[in-house]
Enzyme design. Structure first.
Site, PDB file in Angstrom:
ATOM      1  N   ASP A   1       0.813  -1.222   0.000  1.00 48.08           N
ATOM      2  CA  ASP A   1       0.000   0.000   0.000  1.00 48.08           C
ATOM      3  C   ASP A   1       0.846   1.271   0.000  1.00 48.08           C
ATOM      4  O   ASP A   1       2.001   1.278   0.425  1.00 48.08           O
ATOM      5  CB  ASP A   1      -0.902  -0.016   1.242  1.00 48.08           C
ATOM      6  CG  ASP A   1      -2.181   0.785   1.052  1.00 48.08           C
ATOM      7  OD1 ASP A   1      -2.308   1.514   0.048  1.00 48.08           O
ATOM      8  OD2 ASP A   1      -3.072   0.672   1.919  1.00 48.08           O
TER       9      ASP A   1
ATOM     10  N   GLU B   1     -14.623   2.655   0.135  1.00 52.29           N
ATOM     11  CA  GLU B   1     -14.118   3.262   1.365  1.00 52.29           C
ATOM     12  C   GLU B   1     -14.279   4.781   1.380  1.00 52.29           C
ATOM     13  O   GLU B   1     -14.299   5.385   2.455  1.00 52.29           O
ATOM     14  CB  GLU B   1     -12.642   2.900   1.564  1.00 52.29           C
ATOM     15  CG  GLU B   1     -11.713   3.490   0.525  1.00 52.29           C
ATOM     16  CD  GLU B   1     -10.258   3.061   0.713  1.00 52.29           C
ATOM     17  OE1 GLU B   1     -10.036   2.110   1.482  1.00 52.29           O
ATOM     18  OE2 GLU B   1      -9.379   3.675   0.099  1.00 52.29           O
TER      19      GLU B   1
END
Length: 681
Positions: A417, A472
């Protein structure tokens, strides 16, 4: 990857038209005047005409309609000054290929017909330009023949369109980005010169939709676009970083503080990335276009049997919110055992341990109250595999030791990430991580990532990728709208799998949809959706979320909500859990960019249908004539009669159907419809 069958023919003169000059495959000619070379698609509908004069340019036509006006291309290499100034034609060779590719992870279809005509333009300078024409698009790339290392100073990429053409651009603030953007649609001429856009981008001409992207991106920066204030887009690139600096008190954000004047230092004898124009006569054709995969380098992994698709129970979206359990939920071993139990109960293949399982900054550590070895062993008992989230920078600093630990632990993969760049150095990092993971039989899910650009074919363990504004965003904004959801499949998803992370069980109608809903002739003065970080909800109906699992493509598909919510909504969760993550066949029944789509997909003998709409209500006809002969049991979920106000309202139905059936489905604002069709014996 294996080829089911392969037919390659050379010198098929009947397929080719050459204007101004006739060249044999093996001939050599030096240009003294303007040359025009024409390459047609196998069906003859798409034609690229390449002009060689003081510079090189090309046009694209479909039938008798000009789609792309003359657009220049060039490459600047420091070691060969004026590499493409006054280009001299040396040789043209052509070939036709018709083969079938069997993807390791079939996101759209079990087989892909790779049918193209190719023209290689070899210049007297040490460079060639390869053009390919498919029935659904064209692509070109440079191939250089320069010994040793070279410094690529620049690359000229132009896309000149006609007056009135418009575009959907994922407009960016800068090259340092997660590439999670909304799409701005307006006439090309209204995109000013300072407008920066990542890829893919979509252009609407009077006669076709054209998606701009790239493939086989290796050892080179990614392509971006700039507005011009005209009916055109210009290519641009993040130049090589010379100074990067970690933000204070951060383990992940490393913005670029200074860049070189050049793009890349790379091998002088190499092929450069493909520049792709995917062409669709209608919106539906965008959803089945696989040129990014077709143009990528074939798999480097000989044995891919360990690369398994599947569903994932995900923790971060729902912040480990569990209820009705006899332990304190959080980042601890008990919570993740509960996730494993849930995954096993619903037949999910994976559980991800997102941020919190290790002490940030040290991948060799384990956070308090976490026992990774115990969780991996517990998962094996339940036939559930573990995926570990990692920060890219920490992984880079502890590369060998961290990979040794992952392999020793026996986890299935890693989620890397916060890269937020696609300059040459970061592109190479993606390849480095994925190749090392492949050696250790680990899957890789790339987040904080640029768009897919071929890596997923070359290393199919790169199983999915973010680079998308996903579910999200509802945790902190109003930007993950229904319109956005039904725009993504036509643009971002054309490039490859996208980890949108669907599956919210808490659903509300957001402000964008409410302004299009009328009650007694008046719009309501409130909204049902609210921004809640720790107990998030979607701006869609329940069934819109359920339909995403048949519409959105990701071989590692997240179920984003909490196990407690899924158990509470067991009927919805049970249906979602049965939707496959890869597909043998895809049929598009309805499609309009940003408005609605209905997609039917086959897995084995079962069919799944997903329909999604924007902020407006829609009525659409579902024609089942694509089914084979015989009867099917159809389980369907539709928006409930009150879903336009209470987004969690739905209606489940069962009926017997066959290929002769046609029926109307009604989508509420922000709504959906979905079904599973199982053959009856």
């Amino acid at each position: 990857m294996k080829n089911v069958h392969k037919i390659v023919s050379w010198g098929t003169a009947s397929l080719w038209l050459l204007v101004g000059l006739v060249l044999g495959c093996g001939g050599a000619l030096h240009a003294t005047a303007k040359e025009s070379l024409i390459l047609a698609s196998p069906n003859g509908q798409l034609v690229a005409e390449v002009s060689i004069d003081k510079h090189i340019s090309y046009t694209l036509t479909q039938g008798d309609k000009l789609l792309l006006l003359p657009s220049r291309l060039s490459l600047e290499v420091a070691e060969v000054k004026k590499l493409l100034d006054k280009p001299q034609l040396a040789k043209v060779s052509r070939r036709s290929v018709d083969e079938v590719i069997a993807p390791t992870l079939p996101t759209k279809s079990k087989e892909i017909r790779d049918h193209f005509n190719e023209m290689t333009i070899e210049l007297a300078q040490p460079v060639s330009i390869v053009f390919r024409a498919y029935n659904n698009g064209i692509a070109y790339r440079f191939v250089t023949r320069i010994p040793g290392q070279v410094q690529v100073d620049d690359e000229l990429v132009e896309y000149n369109f006609s007056q009135g053409d418009s575009a959907w651009l994922p407009v960016e603030e800068g090259f340092y980005s997660h590439n999670e953007r909304s799409y701005i649609q307006k006439p090309l001429v209204q995109f000013k010169r300072d407008t920066l856009s990542s890829l893919p981008a979509l252009v609407a001409t009077a006669n076709a939709k054209i998606l701009i992207t790239e493939s086989d991106l290796q050892d080179y920066p990614g392509l971006w676009l700039k507005g011009t204030g005209k009916n055109a887009l210009a290519g641009t690139f993040a130049r090589f970083p010379t100074k990067v600096e970690m933000e204070p008190n951060s383990d992940r954000n490393e913005p670029v503080k200074a860049r070189a004047k050049y793009l890349a230092i790379t091998k002088g004898e190499r092929a450069f990335p493909w520049r792709i124009l995917a062409v669709a006569k209608n919106d539906a054709e965008l959803l089945t276009n696989q040129l990014v995969y077709q143009l990528a380098e074939p798999s480097r992994i000989a044995d891919t049997s360990w690369i398994k698709p599947g569903k994932v129970a995900w923790d971060w979206y729902n912040t480990n919110n569990l209820f009705g359990v006899d332990f304190k939920a959080g980042v601890n071993t008990q919570t993740y055992k509960h996730y494993i139990d849930f995954a096993a109960e619903y037949g999910l293949e994976y559980v991800i341990l997102d941020e919190g399982w290790y002490n940030l900054g040290d991948l060799l550590s384990t956070a308090p109250n976490m026992n990774i070895e115990e969780l991996v062993a517990y998962g094996k008992q339940k036939n559930v595999k573990i995926v570990l989230w990692v920060i890219w920078k920490t992984l880079d600093l502890q590369f060998e030791a961290a990979f040794d630990r992952f392999e020793k632990l026996g986890v299935a993969g890693i989620k890397v990430d916060f890269m937020q760049r696609d300059d040459q150095g970061m592109v190479n990092y993606y390849w480095k991580v994925t190749e090392e993971a492949a050696k250790r039989k680990l899957l890789v899910n790339l987040h904080g990532a640029y768009k897919p650009a071929g890596l997923q074919r070359t290393f199919p363990n790169a199983i999915t990728r973010e680079g998308v504004k996903g579910l999200e965003w509802n945790k902190w904004s109003y930007e993950s709208t229904p319109e956005h959801n039904v725009t993504l499949p036509f643009i971002r998803m054309v490039a490859g799998a996208m980890d949108y992370t669907p599956g919210a069980m808490s659903n509300g109608i957001g402000p964008a949809a409410f302004k299009n809903v009328k009650f007694d002739g008046k719009a309501p003065d409130h909204q049902d959706f609210s921004i809640r970080f720790t107990r998030p909800m979607s701006q869609t109906t329940r069934v819109h979320q359920m339909a995403m699992f048949s519409v959105f493509e990701s071989p590692m598909q997240m179920m984003a909500d909490t196990p407690s919510n899924y158990r509470k909504e067991a009927e919805s969760a049970g249906f979602i859990a049965k939707v496959p993550a890869v597909w043998d066949e895809t049929r598009v029944l309805h499609a309009a960019v940003g408005d609605y789509l209905v997609v039917a997909r086959r897995s084995g003998s079962n069919w799944f249908i997903g329909a999604m709409g924007d902020e407006f209500a829609h009525e659409l006809t579902v024609d089942l004539s694509f089914l084979p002969a015989g009867s099917f049991a159809m389980e369907s979920f539709a928006d409930g009669i009150n879903a336009d106000f209470w987004a969690e309202d739905y209606q489940r139905s069962e009926r017997q159907v066959s290929r002769s059936d046609r029926f109307t489905i009604k989508l509420a604002p922000a709504g959906g419809w979905t079904a599973r069709l199982t053959p009856l014996k």
